[in-house]
Motif scaffolding. Structure first.
Motif: not given
Lengths: 380, 336
Positions: A88, A135, A138, A141-142, A148-150, A152-154, A157
Motif C-alpha cells: 500500500l 523496506l 526487515p 517476514r510479515l 500492508a500496514i507496514v 503504508l507506513g513506509f 515516511i
C-alpha cells in the motif's frame, strides 16, 4: 470444478480471446501485435474524435499520464499480482524516483551533475531498488495485512521525509527537473512540458521494454516461484522455494519500475515537490491493478488507462473522481472480484496441457487461484 | 558525493532533524501526560480495528471515516446547541456535563450507525460470496473513499470552525508537568470505556459469541452462535468507541473536523492496534497509549515535524522483533 463450469456457463469471452491468442503461433502473434503497437504510437497524432480529451485536457498529455500510470501498474503488479505481496506504499518508490531525478538534474539542487539525462534512469532505478530492499529486508517476514500496514507506513515516511528534510525543499520543490536533451531541426527542445507526444512515445517504448523483461521473468524460475508464493507461501517454502529471497526480488523489481515512472513524471512536469505522493495516490495505483485484474499484465494496463483517462476525459466528473472510484471499487469487487480481466494463468495452463497430454484426462484442481476462489461462491 | 549529500540533509538545520536530549528530559513528564491523553484516543479507535480484525480478519479502512462521521455529528450537536466557533463560552459545571454527555451520545450513535451501515452495504455481500481477503481490503478502501468524498461533497474542503466547550486549564502538576482538565476527562473517560468494552467482551453472552467467532467461525456457527449478529455487534461496538473517541478528539483538537481528519488518526490507531498485537483488546489499549507517549517523546527529541515519522518507524521496529505485535494476536485464544 471444470465439469461443473462447462455445464453452468458458456466459456466466457475473455477466456475465448485468451485461448485464441494462446493458440496462435509466435509469428501470428507478432502479426497482430505490430499493427496494434503501431496504432498505439500513432494515437496522439490521430487524436480520434470520441477518444479525445479536448477541450479540457490536452490529449497528448492525457495519453502520457495514462501511459505513466500503466507503467506504475505494471511495476505494482509484479509485487501484488505476481508475488501476492500487498503493497500500500508503492507511491513511496515513485516518490524516490522522482526525487532522485530532481536532485540530480535540477539547478536548485546542490547535487546537480553534468551527465546526460539518460544516466539518471539507472541511478534512480538503483536507488529505488535499494530502498525496496531496505523496506523489504526487515518487513517481508510479515504476512498479508501486517505487510500492508507496514508498506503504508513506509509510504507515509517517504512523504513526511519529503515534507521535513530541508534539503528536499518541501513545498517549494525543485524547478527545471532534467529531461532528454534532444533538439529538433530548429534547435528547440523536443521534450518539453507542453507537448506530451514525445513523452508518450518514450513511455510506450519503455513499457514495451519493461513488458518483455517482466514477461521473461514471469516465465522463468523467478516467476514460477512468485506464483507459488502467491498461491500458498507455506507450501512453497516447504517445497524448497526460498520465499524470502524471491519476495525481496519482487519488491526490488517492482520498486525499480516505480522509480522509473517517477523519473518520467518528474521530467515531464519539470517540477517536483511534496504534494503528489500521498497515500491516496498509492491507493489509486493499487486500484488500477485490482480494477484491471491483479496478476494480468494486459489487465493492469487497462485498469491504469481507465483510472487515469476517465477523469481527464470527463472533466465534469473529475471533482467526484474519488467518490466514483470508491463506488466503482465496491461494485466491482462485488460482481467481479478478479478484476476486469482475471489473473492470467498461462503457466498453470501449460502445466495442465502437459498433464492432459500425458494422462489423457484433465488434472483435478480444487481452485485456480485465491483471486478466482470467490467464483465458486458466485456459481455454487 | 557523500559530503554533498550530508550538506543536503543538514541544510539550515533549524528546521531539520534535531537530537535534543535535554528537551526530552526537561519535558519528559509533560510529554507523558500529553501522550497518554492522545494515546487514549488512539486506543479507543484501535479497539474498533482490533475487534473487526479479530472477527473478520479484515483491516477496516473505513473505520477512520466512521470516526470522523462521529466528529461531524458532535460538531453539529454543538452547533445546534447554539455554540459557535470562537471564544470558549463560560458555562456552569452542570451545563458542561450535560453538553458533553449529549455530544458523546450523538457521536456514538452516528459512528455506530455508520459502522453498521458500512458493514451491511460493503462487507456483508462479500461474505455471502466467500470473497478472499484482498477483495475485502479493496472494498474497505473503496468504502473509505466513498465516505470521505461524501463528507467532502457535503461540507467542502475546509475544516469546520473550532468549537471549544471547555477551556483547558491546569488542574494540578505532576513532577512539574501541567495536567489540564481536558486531559483528565479524556484519559479517565477513555479508561472507563475501554474497561467497559473489555468487560463486555469477557463477561457478556454476546462477548463470548464474539470471542468464539474470532477463534473459529465455523465451529462457533455449529455451536449455535449467530455469526451475522456477532459481526454486527462487533462493528457496532467499534463504532460506538470511535464515536466516543471523536468527542475527545474534538475536545483536544477542535479544528480537526474536516473530511480528511480521520485519515492520519485512523492510520495511527491501526498502527497502535498492530503494535499491541491486532485482535488483542488489551494489546490495542497498550499499543495506543504507548504510541501516544512515544510519539510525544519523539517530538521533543527530533522536533515536532517528526512526530508521525516516529510513529511509523516504531511500527516497523516493533514488527521486526515481534511480527504479531507486543502481546500477540488473541481475541479468541487464551483468556476464557
Amino acid at each position: 470444478m471444470n465439469a461443473q463450469h462447462e455445464k453452468t456457463a458458456a466459456v466466457p469471452f475473455g477466456q475465448r480471446v485468451r485461448d485464441w491468442w494462446n493458440g496462435l503461433n509466435r509469428f501470428q502473434q507478432w502479426g497482430v501485435l505490430i499493427p496494434l503497437v503501431a496504432l498505439l504510437y500513432l494515437l496522439p497524432l490521430i487524436n480520434p474524435p470520441l477518444l479525445t480529451t479536448e477541450p479540457g485536457t490536452d490529449f497528448q498529455i492525457a495519453l502520457f499520464n495514462a501511459a505513466r500510470f500503466a507503467l506504475i501498474a505494471i511495476g505494482l503488479n509484479v509485487v501484488v499480482g505476481q508475488a501476492g505481496l500487498l503493497d500500500l506504499g508503492y507511491v513511496g518508490f515513485f516518490a524516490v524516483g522522482a526525487y532522485v531525478a530532481a536532485l540530480l538534474t535540477s539547478p536548485e539542487s546542490p547535487l546537480r551533475w553534468d551527465y546526460p539525462w539518460i544516466a539518471v534512469i539507472p541511478v534512480a532505478m538503483l536507488v529505488t531498488m535499494v530502498s525496496g530492499v531496505l523496506l523489504g529486508t526487515p518487513t517481508l517476514r510479515l504476512r498479508g495485512d501486517y505487510l500492508a500496514i507496514v508498506t503504508l507506513g513506509f509510504g507515509e515516511i517517504v512523504r513526511l521525509l519529503a515534507d521535513n528534510v530541508p534539503g528536499l525543499r518541501g513545498n517549494r520543490g525543485f524547478q527545471e527537473v532534467g529531461r532528454p536533451e534532444l533538439e529538433n531541426a530548429a534547435g528547440l527542445p523536443i521534450f518539453n512540458s507542453t507537448n506530451g507526444t514525445p513523452w508518450y512515445w518514450l513511455t510506450i517504448t519503455i513499457i514495451i521494454i519493461v513488458l518483455v523483461f517482466v514477461g521473461n521473468l514471469e516465465r522463468s524460475r523467478v516467476g514460477r516461484a512468485w506464483i507459488a508464493i502467491r498461491e500458498d507461501e507455506d507450501a512453497a517454502e516447504i517445497m524448497g522455494v526460498p520465499t524470502f529471497k524471491f519476495k525481496l526480488w519482487a519488491f526490488a523489481i517492482g520498486a525499480a519500475i516505480g522509480g522509473l515512472s517517477g523519473v518520467l513524471y518528474a521530467g515531464q512536469i519539470g517540477f517536483v515537490n511534496n504534494q503528489k505522493f500521498d497515500v491516496v495516490t498509492s491507493v489509486l495505483f493499487l486500484a488500477a491493478v485490482v480494477l484491471g485484474g491483479s496478476g494480468n499484465k494486459v489487465g493492469v494496463i487497462l485498469g491504469a488507462f481507465v483510472i487515469s483517462y476517465l477523469p481527464d476525459r470527463f472533466q465534469e466528473i473529475a471533482e467526484y473522481k474519488y467518490l466514483i472510484f470508491g463506488i466503482a471499487l465496491i461494485v466491482l469487487m462485488l460482481f467481479r472480484p478478479q478484476g476486469l480481466l482475471g489473473a492470467r494463468q498461462r503457466l498453470l495452463a501449460r502445466g495442465r496441457q502437459a498433464y492432459q497430454k500425458l494422462l489423457g484426462k484433465p488434472e483435478q484442481i480444487a481452485t485456480e487461484s485465491s483471486m478466482l476462489d470467490s467464483k465458486k461462491g458466485v456459481q455454487g | 558525493m557523500i559530503q554533498q549529500l550530508g550538506t543536503v540533509l543538514a541544510q539550515d538545520s533549524g528546521s531539520g532533524i534535531g537530537f535534543n536530549v535535554d528537551l526530552l528530559l526537561e519535558n519528559f513528564w509533560a510529554n507523558t501526560v500529553d501522550g497518554l491523553s492522545y494515546g487514549s484516543i488512539y486506543a479507543l479507535m484501535a479497539l474498533g480495528y482490533t475487534l473487526v480484525y479479530g472477527v473478520l480478519r479484515l483491516i477496516n479502512f473505513a473505520h477512520s471515516e466512521v470516526f470522523i462521521a462521529g466528529a461531524f455529528g458532535i460538531w453539529f450537536t454543538f452547533d445546534a446547541l447554539g455554540f459557535k466557533p470562537g471564544p470558549t463560552p463560560s458555562l456552569g459545571t452542570g451545563e458542561i456535563i450535560a453538553t458533553l454527555v449529549l455530544a458523546i451520545g450523538v457521536g456514538m450513535i452516528v459512528s455506530g450507525a455508520v459502522a453498521v451501515i458500512v458493514e451491511r452495504v460493503a462487507y456483508r455481500p462479500l461474505r455471502k460470496r466467500n470473497a478472499p481477503s484482498l477483495v475485502f481490503l479493496i472494498t474497505a478502501i473503496g468504502a473509505s473513499f466513498v465516505l470521505q468524498q461524501i463528507f467532502f461533497v457535503w461540507r467542502g474542503g475546509n475544516a469546520e470552525g473550532a468549537i471549544r466547550i471547555i477551556r483547558p486549564t491546569t488542574q494540578f502538576e505532576i513532577f512539574g508537568a501541567r495536567v489540564t482538565n481536558v486531559q483528565i476527562i479524556v484519559f479517565l473517560a477513555a479508561l472507563v470505556l475501554m474497561f467497559a468494552a473489555d468487560t463486555f467482551i469477557k463477561r457478556s453472552r454476546l462477548g463470548r459469541g464474539i470471542r468464539a467467532v474470532a477463534q473459529d467461525p465455523t465451529t462457533a456457527t455449529l455451536m449455535g452462535v449467530n455469526r451475522e449478529r456477532v459481526i454486527m455487534v462487533t462493528f457496532l461496538i467499534g463504532g460506538l468507541l470511535a464515536g466516543a473517541a471523536a468527542l475527545f478528539y474534538v475536545m483536544q483538537i477542535p479544528s480537526g473536523v474536516i473530511y480528511t481528519g480521520g485519515f492520519l488518526l485512523g492510520l495511527k490507531a491501526f498502527t497502535a492496534a498492530v503494535l499491541g498485537g491486532i485482535g488483542n483488546l488489551r494489546g490495542a489499549v497498550l499499543g495506543g497509549l504507548l504510541l501516544g507517549v512515544v510519539e510525544n517523546y519523539g517530538q521533543s527529541l527530533f522536533g515536532g515535524q517528526w512526530r508521525d515519522v516516529v510513529a511509523f518507524v516504531l511500527l516497523i521496529v516493533v514488527l521486526m522483533f515481534r511480527p504479531t505485535g507486543i502481546l500477540g494476536e488473541s481475541l479468541g485464544k487464551a483468556r476464557v
